[in-house]
Write a protein that holds these residues in place. Structure first.
Motif, PDB file in Angstrom:
ATOM      1  N   CYS A  21       0.830  -1.212   0.000  1.00 53.96           N
ATOM      2  CA  CYS A  21       0.000   0.000   0.000  1.00 53.96           C
ATOM      3  C   CYS A  21       0.862   1.258   0.000  1.00 53.96           C
ATOM      4  N   CYS A  25       1.440   4.164  -3.012  1.00 57.07           N
ATOM      5  CA  CYS A  25       0.785   5.438  -2.699  1.00 57.07           C
ATOM      6  C   CYS A  25       1.499   6.632  -3.326  1.00 57.07           C
ATOM      7  N   CYS A  60      -4.410  11.466   2.820  1.00 56.50           N
ATOM      8  CA  CYS A  60      -4.745  10.395   1.876  1.00 56.50           C
ATOM      9  C   CYS A  60      -5.636  10.944   0.761  1.00 56.50           C
ATOM     10  N   CYS A  66      -3.773   1.822  -3.625  1.00 60.99           N
ATOM     11  CA  CYS A  66      -3.368   0.790  -2.659  1.00 60.99           C
ATOM     12  C   CYS A  66      -4.366  -0.368  -2.645  1.00 60.99           C
TER      13      CYS A  66
END
Length: 375
Positions: A21, A25, A60, A66
């Motif tokens: 993940c 990212c 985020c 992810c």
């Protein structure tokens, strides 16, 4: 939903601590202190209080890259959304972009503020008050006012959608009473405001008699498709993205596209691509443009990079770095034009381009189609 409930709902306990993940990212690449894996670890280690006060919770992009690559299929974007709801309930909030103007508009819409959203539509083509098809315009009229100074005329997209629908014999309902779909409020931890906006839209569409709703905005389409049924149950009208509709018209020969020999590339919006899984129809449209050349960027489809900002919040130097990298990738294909399919992508990438010495145009796909339609 508290942290423990979010862990159970989105099966976060299946995390293998593999780091895929974080390695996937786009934020982590330019902001090393941000790590989806660390957020998961804090949740699993019962560090809820520390986690919910962490400002990184709002960094985020919820782009889903992810999630696409997670070997145990953990829905990290939805997990983040749940954490944000709990964080907002406890008094933490994101840093709003553009002085919170867009969020203010959304809040005002829940108060029954009457809007004049259809004057442009009556000038652009034929619209109805009731009928089989509802064209959900979304926040385009507000984007047009706020971002006109960076050369983004969002309403041109909506006008062209209407013109193309009319050319196909469709006279859609366009309503002054339509509200924001609620996407940004939902992802900014404000589900109560989302519910008010969504409830009003569902009632409005039902009253119009529409059996299908056409969207040109990926966020509106995805929100209706995914989150409206989650909160309100199954909808009694069909949801259609405009590019699926348009690609069928072109395939049937109802519309022919002709260009003067340009080379263009295409940017997949997160909500349209990874989230809604609509990859092919925009490409089918572009591949049918006679006299031009369509080239793919290295990172495309499920591997495409986000435009760098989500929900009009936490826009930072990291966002700019992501946008600059994406624009350079587009330019490296040899394309003279980057085609977008989302109003926010167009706004964010234009904003970054304004500070760069890079010769590439940015154009909305609907506008591009309208300009290349064979008369």
């Amino acid at each position: 939903m508290n942290v423990e409930e979010a862990i159970k709902t989105y099966r976060t306990f299946y995390c293998l601590d593999c780091g895929v993940c974080t390695g996937s990212c786009p934020v982590s690449r330019v902001h090393p202190s941000f790590s989806p894996r660390i957020i998961v670890e804090k949740a699993l280690l019962d560090l809820g209080d520390e986690l919910l006060k962490d400002r990184e919770l709002w960094s985020c992009l919820t782009c889903g890259r992810c999630f696409e690559r997670c070997p145990t299929n953990i829905d990290f974007p939805e997990f983040m959304r749940a954490l944000r709801e709990e964080a907002a309930r406890r008094g933490t909030s994101p840093l709003l972009s553009h002085h919170g103007m867009l969020q203010t508009v959304m809040e005002m819409q829940t108060q029954g503020i009457r809007q004049n959203k259809t004057a442009w539509a009556r000038e652009a083509g034929e619209i109805a008050q009731t009928g089989d098809t509802f064209f959900f315009v979304g926040c385009m009229p507000y984007f047009d006012v706020i971002f006109r100074d960076i050369g983004v005329d969002s309403l041109t997209t909506s006008r062209n959608v209407l013109k193309i629908l009319n050319a196909a014999g469709v006279v859609p309902v366009v309503s002054d009473e339509e509200a924001c779909c609620g996407h940004d409020m939902l992802w900014n931890g404000r589900p109560d405001t989302f519910r008010k906006l969504a409830s009003a839209n569902i009632e409005l569409i039902r009253k119009s008699g529409a059996r299908r709703v056409v969207f040109s905005c990926p966020e509106g389409y995805y929100t209706f498709k995914h989150h409206y049924p989650q909160y309100f149950g199954k909808l009694d009208f069909e949801l259609v993205h405009f590019y699926d509709f348009l690609s069928e018209l072109i395939a049937d020969g109802a519309i022919k596209l002709v260009d003067g020999g340009s080379t263009f590339t295409y940017h997949d919006p997160c909500r349209l691509g990874r989230m809604a899984k609509i990859y092919d129809s925009p490409r089918r449209i572009l591949e049918k443009v006679e006299g031009s050349r369509f080239v793919e960027m290295e990172r495309n489809r499920e591997n495409a990079v986000c435009c760098g900002t989500s929900g009009w919040a936490n826009c930072s130097i990291c966002s700019k770095q992501i946008q600059v990298e994406r624009l350079r990738e587009a330019k490296s294909t040899g394309a003279s034009t980057l085609i977008t399919a989302c109003p926010k992508c167009q706004i964010h990438l234009n904003c970054a381009l304004a500070s760069m010495d890079l010769e590439i145009g940015i154009k909305d796909l609907t506008t591009f189609v309208a300009e290349t339609m064979h008369k």
